[in-house]
Design a protein around this motif. Structure first.
Motif, PDB file in Angstrom:
ATOM      1  N   ALA A 132       5.192  -6.624 -15.044  1.00  0.00           N
ATOM      2  CA  ALA A 132       3.962  -6.406 -15.828  1.00  0.00           C
ATOM      3  C   ALA A 132       3.076  -7.651 -15.905  1.00  0.00           C
ATOM      4  N   ASP A 133       3.686  -8.850 -15.974  1.00  0.00           N
ATOM      5  CA  ASP A 133       2.850 -10.055 -16.104  1.00  0.00           C
ATOM      6  C   ASP A 133       2.856 -10.886 -14.816  1.00  0.00           C
ATOM      7  N   LYS A 134       3.259 -10.272 -13.694  1.00  0.00           N
ATOM      8  CA  LYS A 134       3.280 -11.003 -12.413  1.00  0.00           C
ATOM      9  C   LYS A 134       2.064 -10.602 -11.576  1.00  0.00           C
ATOM     10  N   SER A 135       1.716 -11.485 -10.668  1.00  0.00           N
ATOM     11  CA  SER A 135       0.692 -11.164  -9.683  1.00  0.00           C
ATOM     12  C   SER A 135       1.427 -10.738  -8.403  1.00  0.00           C
ATOM     13  N   ILE A 136       1.152  -9.545  -7.932  1.00  0.00           N
ATOM     14  CA  ILE A 136       1.892  -9.026  -6.774  1.00  0.00           C
ATOM     15  C   ILE A 136       1.131  -9.367  -5.496  1.00  0.00           C
ATOM     16  N   LYS A 137       1.799 -10.139  -4.631  1.00  0.00           N
ATOM     17  CA  LYS A 137       1.145 -10.613  -3.406  1.00  0.00           C
ATOM     18  C   LYS A 137       1.324  -9.616  -2.263  1.00  0.00           C
ATOM     19  N   LYS A 138       2.472  -8.924  -2.275  1.00  0.00           N
ATOM     20  CA  LYS A 138       2.821  -8.061  -1.150  1.00  0.00           C
ATOM     21  C   LYS A 138       3.929  -7.127  -1.614  1.00  0.00           C
ATOM     22  N   ALA A 139       3.929  -5.900  -1.106  1.00  0.00           N
ATOM     23  CA  ALA A 139       5.041  -4.990  -1.434  1.00  0.00           C
ATOM     24  C   ALA A 139       5.329  -4.124  -0.226  1.00  0.00           C
ATOM     25  N   HIS A 140       6.600  -3.743  -0.085  1.00  0.00           N
ATOM     26  CA  HIS A 140       6.968  -2.896   1.058  1.00  0.00           C
ATOM     27  C   HIS A 140       8.026  -1.879   0.639  1.00  0.00           C
ATOM     28  N   PHE A 166       8.046  13.257   3.491  1.00  0.00           N
ATOM     29  CA  PHE A 166       7.547  12.942   2.143  1.00  0.00           C
ATOM     30  C   PHE A 166       8.308  13.688   1.053  1.00  0.00           C
ATOM     31  N   ASP A 167       9.155  14.643   1.423  1.00  0.00           N
ATOM     32  CA  ASP A 167       9.992  15.254   0.381  1.00  0.00           C
ATOM     33  C   ASP A 167      10.883  14.180  -0.248  1.00  0.00           C
ATOM     34  N   PRO A 168      11.616  13.354   0.549  1.00  0.00           N
ATOM     35  CA  PRO A 168      12.264  12.195  -0.068  1.00  0.00           C
ATOM     36  C   PRO A 168      11.298  11.037  -0.294  1.00  0.00           C
ATOM     37  N   GLY A 169      10.332  10.860   0.595  1.00  0.00           N
ATOM     38  CA  GLY A 169       9.425   9.713   0.478  1.00  0.00           C
ATOM     39  C   GLY A 169       8.675   9.699  -0.844  1.00  0.00           C
ATOM     40  N   ILE A 170       8.444  10.872  -1.386  1.00  0.00           N
ATOM     41  CA  ILE A 170       7.713  10.938  -2.660  1.00  0.00           C
ATOM     42  C   ILE A 170       8.543  10.311  -3.791  1.00  0.00           C
ATOM     43  N   ASN A 171       9.853  10.196  -3.566  1.00  0.00           N
ATOM     44  CA  ASN A 171      10.673   9.491  -4.568  1.00  0.00           C
ATOM     45  C   ASN A 171      10.280   8.015  -4.637  1.00  0.00           C
ATOM     46  N   MET A 184      -2.861   2.541  -6.430  1.00  0.00           N
ATOM     47  CA  MET A 184      -2.733   2.326  -4.982  1.00  0.00           C
ATOM     48  C   MET A 184      -3.848   3.056  -4.242  1.00  0.00           C
ATOM     49  N   ARG A 185      -4.393   2.385  -3.225  1.00  0.00           N
ATOM     50  CA  ARG A 185      -5.447   3.014  -2.401  1.00  0.00           C
ATOM     51  C   ARG A 185      -5.017   2.966  -0.943  1.00  0.00           C
ATOM     52  N   LEU A 186      -4.722   4.145  -0.405  1.00  0.00           N
ATOM     53  CA  LEU A 186      -4.264   4.227   0.983  1.00  0.00           C
ATOM     54  C   LEU A 186      -5.396   3.875   1.936  1.00  0.00           C
ATOM     55  N   GLN A 187      -5.063   3.046   2.933  1.00  0.00           N
ATOM     56  CA  GLN A 187      -6.071   2.663   3.932  1.00  0.00           C
ATOM     57  C   GLN A 187      -5.815   3.304   5.283  1.00  0.00           C
ATOM     58  N   SER A 188      -4.532   3.492   5.629  1.00  0.00           N
ATOM     59  CA  SER A 188      -4.229   4.140   6.909  1.00  0.00           C
ATOM     60  C   SER A 188      -2.792   4.650   6.882  1.00  0.00           C
ATOM     61  N   ALA A 189      -2.526   5.589   7.769  1.00  0.00           N
ATOM     62  CA  ALA A 189      -1.153   6.107   7.899  1.00  0.00           C
ATOM     63  C   ALA A 189      -0.967   6.631   9.309  1.00  0.00           C
ATOM     64  N   MET A 205       2.747   3.782   6.310  1.00  0.00           N
ATOM     65  CA  MET A 205       1.557   3.795   5.458  1.00  0.00           C
ATOM     66  C   MET A 205       1.135   2.372   5.108  1.00  0.00           C
ATOM     67  N   GLN A 206      -0.173   2.198   5.000  1.00  0.00           N
ATOM     68  CA  GLN A 206      -0.723   0.886   4.609  1.00  0.00           C
ATOM     69  C   GLN A 206      -1.736   1.101   3.498  1.00  0.00           C
ATOM     70  N   TRP A 207      -1.480   0.458   2.368  1.00  0.00           N
ATOM     71  CA  TRP A 207      -2.403   0.545   1.240  1.00  0.00           C
ATOM     72  C   TRP A 207      -3.156  -0.784   1.093  1.00  0.00           C
ATOM     73  N   ALA A 208      -4.206  -0.756   0.306  1.00  0.00           N
ATOM     74  CA  ALA A 208      -4.877  -2.002  -0.087  1.00  0.00           C
ATOM     75  C   ALA A 208      -3.886  -2.872  -0.855  1.00  0.00           C
ATOM     76  N   ASP A 209      -4.239  -4.128  -1.052  1.00  0.00           N
ATOM     77  CA  ASP A 209      -3.426  -5.073  -1.828  1.00  0.00           C
ATOM     78  C   ASP A 209      -2.091  -5.393  -1.149  1.00  0.00           C
ATOM     79  N   ASN A 210      -2.063  -5.304   0.211  1.00  0.00           N
ATOM     80  CA  ASN A 210      -0.859  -5.712   0.951  1.00  0.00           C
ATOM     81  C   ASN A 210       0.364  -4.862   0.634  1.00  0.00           C
ATOM     82  N   ILE A 211       0.163  -3.596   0.423  1.00  0.00           N
ATOM     83  CA  ILE A 211       1.298  -2.713   0.163  1.00  0.00           C
ATOM     84  C   ILE A 211       1.499  -1.820   1.385  1.00  0.00           C
ATOM     85  N   SER A 212       2.740  -1.745   1.845  1.00  0.00           N
ATOM     86  CA  SER A 212       3.016  -0.947   3.036  1.00  0.00           C
ATOM     87  C   SER A 212       4.294  -0.140   2.823  1.00  0.00           C
ATOM     88  N   GLY A 213       4.489   0.831   3.709  1.00  0.00           N
ATOM     89  CA  GLY A 213       5.690   1.653   3.572  1.00  0.00           C
ATOM     90  C   GLY A 213       6.088   2.269   4.888  1.00  0.00           C
TER      91      GLY A 213
END
Ligand code: NAP
Length: 303
Positions: A132-140, A166-171, A184-189, A205-213
């Motif tokens: 909650a009080d951290k700045s998130i640089k990247k997530a995967h 996405f049936d399990p991925g939605i978890n 989260m804002r998806l940019q590409s998949a 998947m690639q979201w804004a803010d360096n989040i990927s999956g």
């Protein structure tokens, strides 16, 4: 005094999780089932939902364990009959369905709980608090498992509305949308569809803010259900589907109920307070992937 509940759709998840969670609960008693084939020993079983509703005005809560596509009609009918409803994930085949069910719950004055079992994993809330009080640089997100193990011969997962990987991925999406302190804002998949199927077997998947999956149903052996987050306060890792939490490699103590007992405990509080709990954000991420994603073909799949 235990509250009576009816389970609908007696298949894999009902038998693996719902029946044991209800049996082990001080809050609930399984008073009936509705399923075309499946039954639970010692519990009155119906194949006709209308008949169950007519015979059991004494059952105030219905828990729906069917696949997503057939579930809406049961949920709507249950609420029209004044019953509270608990939905397995994903909560609808479309986002509109979930919005409609939400409105129906309000109109009929009943509780609706769109469950996300992975959100109830014991390490999810500790991770959310820590982040909650951290700045998130990247997530995967890494969410890989064997579809033959978790959905044996369930062709519906590859049919329209089954959502494929996405049936399990939605978890994973239910966890990350819960713990991130921003949207989260998806940019590409990139979505891999088997040539003979209607839903993806793998996705990146690639979201804004360096989040990927990365999501893959072709992994054999043990599962990879992990989310890693690089922050200004260190590396946070949620492992084993949200069951274990590590900060800079050091495992953090977590405790609490297992996922399904926790869901049923929460349902009791919703019914007692006549409130609902519906968060459609994980389903929106899936819809966004299917809207924005580039489709590529891959090998045909057979169970
Ligand atoms: P499943 O075993 O294939 O389906 C559950 C039961 O629903 C079936 O046994 C069937 O019972 C009934 N059903 C299936 N299609 C139906 C239809 N068109 N109309 C009416 N009834 C139908 O699937 P599941 O694995 O339990 O998954 C069900 C839900 O739980 C899904 O939303 C899934 O995402 C969620 N879930 C699954 C798992 C897992 O590990 N598999 C884990 C967590 C959550 P009858 O033939 O007796 O009617």
């Amino acid at each position: 005094m235990k509250t009576k509940i009816c389970l609908i759709g007696i298949g894999k998840i009902a038998v693996d999780q719902h029946v044991p969670a209800i049996s082990g609960s001080d809050d609930w008693t399984l008073a009936a089932t509705v399923s075309r084939v499946g039954t639970v020993d010692g519990v009155p079983s119906y194949t006709d939902f209308d008949q169950m509703l007519a015979d059991h005005p004494d059952i105030p809560v219905i828990s729906l364990c069917l696949p997503t596509v057939p579930r809406f009609e049961y949920a709507a009918k249950a609420m029209a009959a004044g019953r509270h409803v608990m939905l397995e994930k994903p909560p609808g085949a479309t986002i509109s369905e979930v919005h409609m069910l939400q409105a129906m719950a309000k109109d009929h004055g009943v509780s609706l709980f769109a469950t996300w079992h992975s959100r109830a994993a014991v390490a999810v809330q500790p991770a959310k608090t820590w982040l909650a009080d951290k700045s998130i640089k990247k997530a995967h997100i890494t969410w890989k498992e064997d579809v033959r193990k978790w959905h044996p011969n369930q062709d519906w997962v590859f049919e329209p509305g089954g959502m494929g990987v996405f049936d399990p991925g939605i978890n994973a999406l239910s966890i990350i949308t819960e713990i991130l302190p921003f949207e989260m804002r998806l940019q590409s998949a990139i979505l891999e569809f088997p040539t003979n199927r209607d839903t993806p077997i793998a996705a990146k998947m690639q979201w804004a803010d360096n989040i990927s999956g990365e999501f893959d149903w072709r992994q054999e052996g043990s599962e990879s259900w992990d989310i890693t987050l690089e922050t200004d306060g260190g590396l946070a890792e949620l492992k084993e589907g949200g069951a274990r939490f590590f900060i800079d490699g050091v495992e953090q103590p977590v405790d609490g109920l297992d996922e399904y007992p926790a869901l049923y405990k929460h349902m009791k509080t919703l019914v007692d307070s006549n409130t609902s709990d519906i968060d459609v954000r994980p389903l929106i991420q899936v819809a966004d992937a299917l809207t924005l994603g580039k489709r590529i073909s891959t090998d045909a799949f057979a169970f």
